[in-house]
Design a protein around this motif. Sequence first.
Motif, mmCIF file in Angstrom:
data_model
loop_
_atom_site.group_PDB
_atom_site.id
_atom_site.type_symbol
_atom_site.label_atom_id
_atom_site.label_comp_id
_atom_site.label_asym_id
_atom_site.label_seq_id
_atom_site.Cartn_x
_atom_site.Cartn_y
_atom_site.Cartn_z
ATOM 1 N N GLN A 27 38.978 1.497 48.887
ATOM 2 C CA GLN A 27 38.843 3.103 49.982
ATOM 3 C C GLN A 27 39.612 3.519 49.789
ATOM 4 O OE1 GLN A 27 39.354 1.554 53.682
ATOM 5 N NE2 GLN A 27 38.779 3.743 54.217
ATOM 6 N N ILE A 28 38.971 4.611 49.247
ATOM 7 C CA ILE A 28 40.499 5.774 49.114
ATOM 8 C C ILE A 28 40.716 6.799 50.445
ATOM 9 C CG2 ILE A 28 40.446 8.521 47.846
ATOM 10 C CD1 ILE A 28 39.556 6.305 45.996
ATOM 11 N N HIS A 29 41.835 7.202 49.691
ATOM 12 C CA HIS A 29 43.079 7.864 50.736
ATOM 13 C C HIS A 29 43.948 8.497 50.617
ATOM 14 C CE1 HIS A 29 42.000 3.853 53.195
ATOM 15 N NE2 HIS A 29 42.317 3.622 52.020
ATOM 16 N N THR A 30 43.426 9.513 51.156
ATOM 17 C CA THR A 30 43.967 10.898 50.391
ATOM 18 C C THR A 30 45.633 11.204 51.868
ATOM 19 O OG1 THR A 30 42.533 12.028 50.502
ATOM 20 C CG2 THR A 30 43.986 13.629 50.438
ATOM 21 N N LEU A 31 46.460 11.260 50.950
ATOM 22 C CA LEU A 31 48.338 11.379 51.749
ATOM 23 C C LEU A 31 48.129 13.235 51.567
ATOM 24 C CD1 LEU A 31 50.039 8.411 49.745
ATOM 25 C CD2 LEU A 31 49.291 8.037 51.840
ATOM 26 N N SER A 32 48.707 13.248 52.648
ATOM 27 C CA SER A 32 49.514 14.360 53.776
ATOM 28 C C SER A 32 50.394 15.077 52.253
ATOM 29 C CB SER A 32 48.911 14.802 54.549
ATOM 30 O OG SER A 32 50.705 14.173 55.371
ATOM 31 N N ALA A 45 52.448 -0.631 49.817
ATOM 32 C CA ALA A 45 52.517 -0.317 51.370
ATOM 33 C C ALA A 45 51.641 -0.352 52.406
ATOM 34 C CB ALA A 45 52.517 1.477 50.847
ATOM 35 N N THR A 46 51.791 0.027 53.819
ATOM 36 C CA THR A 46 51.452 -0.113 54.910
ATOM 37 C C THR A 46 51.511 1.742 55.228
ATOM 38 O OG1 THR A 46 52.388 -2.050 55.681
ATOM 39 C CG2 THR A 46 51.397 0.328 56.927
ATOM 40 N N ILE A 47 49.326 2.050 55.323
ATOM 41 C CA ILE A 47 49.224 3.911 55.610
ATOM 42 C C ILE A 47 48.902 3.520 56.695
ATOM 43 C CG2 ILE A 47 49.890 4.042 52.947
ATOM 44 C CD1 ILE A 47 46.267 4.365 53.109
ATOM 45 N N ALA A 48 48.851 4.948 57.502
ATOM 46 C CA ALA A 48 48.309 4.965 59.103
ATOM 47 C C ALA A 48 47.659 6.249 58.655
ATOM 48 C CB ALA A 48 49.537 5.167 59.760
ATOM 49 N N PRO A 49 46.574 7.062 59.314
ATOM 50 C CA PRO A 49 46.078 7.879 59.735
ATOM 51 C C PRO A 49 46.611 8.628 60.829
ATOM 52 C CG PRO A 49 44.836 6.303 61.249
ATOM 53 C CD PRO A 49 46.030 5.092 60.191
ATOM 54 N N GLU A 50 46.362 9.952 59.738
ATOM 55 C CA GLU A 50 47.783 10.888 60.506
ATOM 56 C C GLU A 50 46.306 12.110 62.036
ATOM 57 O OE1 GLU A 50 48.866 14.143 58.136
ATOM 58 O OE2 GLU A 50 50.124 12.406 57.360
ATOM 59 N N PRO A 51 46.709 11.788 63.347
ATOM 60 C CA PRO A 51 45.791 12.900 64.097
ATOM 61 C C PRO A 51 46.101 13.891 64.121
ATOM 62 C CG PRO A 51 48.025 10.928 65.664
ATOM 63 C CD PRO A 51 48.041 11.141 63.405
ATOM 64 N N PRO A 52 45.132 14.725 64.037
ATOM 65 C CA PRO A 52 44.110 13.765 66.014
ATOM 66 C C PRO A 52 42.982 13.531 65.401
ATOM 67 C CG PRO A 52 43.980 16.278 65.682
ATOM 68 C CD PRO A 52 45.151 15.882 64.333
ATOM 69 N N TRP A 57 46.270 10.100 54.910
ATOM 70 C CA TRP A 57 46.934 9.572 55.589
ATOM 71 C C TRP A 57 48.351 9.324 55.688
ATOM 72 C CZ3 TRP A 57 44.877 4.416 57.522
ATOM 73 C CH2 TRP A 57 43.447 4.585 57.225
ATOM 74 N N THR A 58 49.432 8.464 56.358
ATOM 75 C CA THR A 58 50.597 8.529 56.061
ATOM 76 C C THR A 58 51.487 7.738 55.955
ATOM 77 O OG1 THR A 58 52.824 9.485 56.632
ATOM 78 C CG2 THR A 58 51.620 8.695 58.242
ATOM 79 N N VAL A 59 52.154 7.260 54.645
ATOM 80 C CA VAL A 59 52.778 5.899 54.197
ATOM 81 C C VAL A 59 53.909 6.192 55.371
ATOM 82 C CG1 VAL A 59 54.414 4.700 52.773
ATOM 83 C CG2 VAL A 59 53.038 6.467 51.546
ATOM 84 N N VAL A 60 53.797 4.619 55.747
ATOM 85 C CA VAL A 60 54.817 4.247 57.287
ATOM 86 C C VAL A 60 56.084 3.105 56.646
ATOM 87 C CG1 VAL A 60 55.168 2.594 59.594
ATOM 88 C CG2 VAL A 60 53.190 3.905 59.117
#
Length: 157
Positions: A27-32, A45-52, A57-60
């Motif tokens: 799975q591909i995740h684009t970081l802002s 890492a742990t990443i999380a999606p950015e709302p809304p 994603w952002t690295v938590v």
Amino acid sequence: MTEKTGTFLVTEADTESAILRDVETGQIHTLSEHDGYEQGEVVDATIAPEPPMDVVWTVVEESSRRTVELVDSDLSPTKQAMEIAESQPVGEVERVERAGTGEIHVLSVPPEQVDDAVEDVLEDEETVARAARVDAVRVEVRSDPEEGVLNVRYLPD
């Protein structure tokens, strides 16, 4: 969407964003934004999606970051690799677990294609992803052009 913890390969990076590929799922995740990631690095890492919209994603939390060393060794394949290759048809690959951590692959190729095969292995993004999956930090490629054998060793150090 929720947070996701895993091992990621940085497939692209510039000053503003980076693209991570989960080495287990693809799975591909684009970081802002990111903290200086470079293409080819492996990040736990742990990443999380950015709302809304939850599309970037952002690295938590980052637990580790490393590069995988890729080496075209001038050493011959190991005795074990040559024995495996003896009974292996051209075009086949045998995967063998190493004692401890890592993995060994034995590939049989036409002798005239050994140099190209070595180059393909060293340039393939999937080689680094596989190294990340087996906790290797070094990939060593040994070859025997006369016998048509590649010995790809995923090593922990």
